[in-house]
Design a protein around this motif. Sequence first.
Motif, mmCIF file in Angstrom:
data_model
loop_
_atom_site.group_PDB
_atom_site.id
_atom_site.type_symbol
_atom_site.label_atom_id
_atom_site.label_comp_id
_atom_site.label_asym_id
_atom_site.label_seq_id
_atom_site.Cartn_x
_atom_site.Cartn_y
_atom_site.Cartn_z
ATOM 1 N N TYR A 85 8.241 68.853 -8.124
ATOM 2 C CA TYR A 85 6.962 67.790 -7.683
ATOM 3 C C TYR A 85 6.587 66.754 -8.304
ATOM 4 N N ALA A 86 6.333 67.249 -9.880
ATOM 5 C CA ALA A 86 6.095 65.964 -10.821
ATOM 6 C C ALA A 86 7.114 65.057 -10.987
ATOM 7 N N GLU A 89 7.015 62.779 -7.838
ATOM 8 C CA GLU A 89 5.764 61.615 -7.941
ATOM 9 C C GLU A 89 6.055 60.592 -8.920
ATOM 10 N N ARG A 94 3.433 59.880 -4.727
ATOM 11 C CA ARG A 94 2.830 61.040 -4.187
ATOM 12 C C ARG A 94 3.098 61.491 -2.754
ATOM 13 N N ALA A 97 6.409 63.447 -2.564
ATOM 14 C CA ALA A 97 6.340 64.590 -2.812
ATOM 15 C C ALA A 97 5.496 65.326 -1.752
ATOM 16 N N GLN A 147 1.680 70.365 -15.231
ATOM 17 C CA GLN A 147 1.915 69.168 -14.402
ATOM 18 C C GLN A 147 2.520 69.570 -13.133
ATOM 19 N N GLU A 148 3.469 70.678 -13.136
ATOM 20 C CA GLU A 148 4.027 70.942 -11.835
ATOM 21 C C GLU A 148 3.076 71.764 -10.961
ATOM 22 N N ALA A 151 0.782 68.861 -9.486
ATOM 23 C CA ALA A 151 1.633 68.025 -8.488
ATOM 24 C C ALA A 151 2.123 68.765 -7.335
ATOM 25 N N ARG A 154 -1.045 68.812 -5.110
ATOM 26 C CA ARG A 154 -1.339 67.287 -4.544
ATOM 27 C C ARG A 154 -0.207 67.399 -3.296
#
Length: 514
Positions: A85-86, A89, A94, A97, A147-148, A151, A154
């Motif tokens: 996902y990171a 993005e 976004r 993702a 970060q993952e 993300a 989100r």
Amino acid sequence: MAAHPGDEQRRSVWLADAPRTQFPTLEQHHTVDVAVVGGGITGLTTALLLQRAGSRVAVLEAGRIGCGVTGGSTAKVTSLHNLIYARLERQFDRQAARTYAEANQIGLAQAAALAEEFAAAGDDCAFERASAFTYTCQPDRLDAIHQEVEAARRAGLPARFVDRTELPWEVSGAVEVEDQGQFDPYRYCLGLANACARDGVAIFENARVHDVEQEVEERVCRLHDRDVAVRARHVVVATLLPFLDRGGFFARTYPSRSYGIAATLDGPAPAGMYISADAPTRSVRRLPEGRGIVVVGEEHKVGQDPDTRQRYADLEAWTRSHFPVRSIDYRWSAQDYMAADGIPYIGRMPGETFQVLTATGFNKWGLSTATAAALILRDAVQNREHPWASLFDATRVDLLASARKLIEENANVAKRFIGDRLRSLASPDLDELQPGEGGIVVDHGNRVAAYRDEAGNVHACSPVCTHMGCFVQWNAAERSWDCPCHGSRFDYRGEVLQGPALHPLERKGHAPER
Ligand code: FES
């Protein structure tokens, strides 16, 4: 050459003791609304959804239902695909993702509902809910894990950071996504096939399609070894890599092979599904009823490993050093195609009309995404807009996201095309081939791909792949000829095991007996 331990046990845990299907082969012309080529999860789910939506559907499978890549997977039905996902993005945005996560979550829910339906009809595939984890054991990679998590959240997934798992070793941190799924993929395919048959889908096995021709209002799927065909208004090509070269997917994906083992443990198996973010990748899940674990890893580009048997040895050594292994019971390998920009290609094939559709490049995450693909393909056949269709668009040429990977992979193909020919000039003589060995050798002045079996008989073919002419390489673990360019595979006699090649390697006779 000595036999390696386990040479005799190469079969997937999912396929080992399962009953094989016995659907008829195609003996006469057939006309339907939709012809689906390929009897794995993507093809069968698409067939079932379309038949239930009112179409008349036929499935044409080159071998047996569910015995391809589906029967060789870890069978995690999850939306957590390592650290995706990171990256989505960064590479897209976004919204991409979010769409990817939504497609996989709905694919998972659809698969769970079908598994429940099949179990009620007597086809239990042992579907169970479990958390999926991507973990690291390297403190300096914790940023990537955090970060993952952010993300994935989100994107709409119930993701969280954890620093403890039930694994019998310490991790530095992990992403956890709850309420994902795992099952027996072959039993799930059987459930799909039986539901298709009950609902009126015509399923044909041992029916290898070699071309799809356009005839005014119809597409005609022709078989390679019989003068029979299926005529349909729509064709869905759900083979691992589309055998129709017109889409150019062989140049937009690359083939990757992975190895799996199933082990019985002295002690409980972890309930969750795990994959390492660190190299080498290790993917772990427990077997149904907790009777052991499946471990998959050691991936490499097809036809580009000099000793594939070492892959099993490394996987087994890792498993024994991380779990209390009582026995290693099954060993197998499987192949998948990786999309250049990391997103599967689903929808209309490039260069085709809207009536020829495909799904490929699942990047080894083909269970939840395959089910999502079936939803997209169903709507495409019905000429309905689908909210995920543009992200997965099979005609896209997103150079920003994929150019570097495309150039890299196609340069590798060009290098193999020329380099393997040059290397073969220094091939040893056929006489040097020992029982159980295969390789490109010189026989009476000609270079041949030869295998000397344990009884000393030589099986010789042309080394030139019938897809686009690269030189095949010997795969010692599987006793097959593998093409390093686009992943076609042939058995030791040269018969096609896996496309995109449609025709066997040319047999070479007159090899002298020793
Ligand atoms: Fe394309 Fe062999 S698979 S040349």
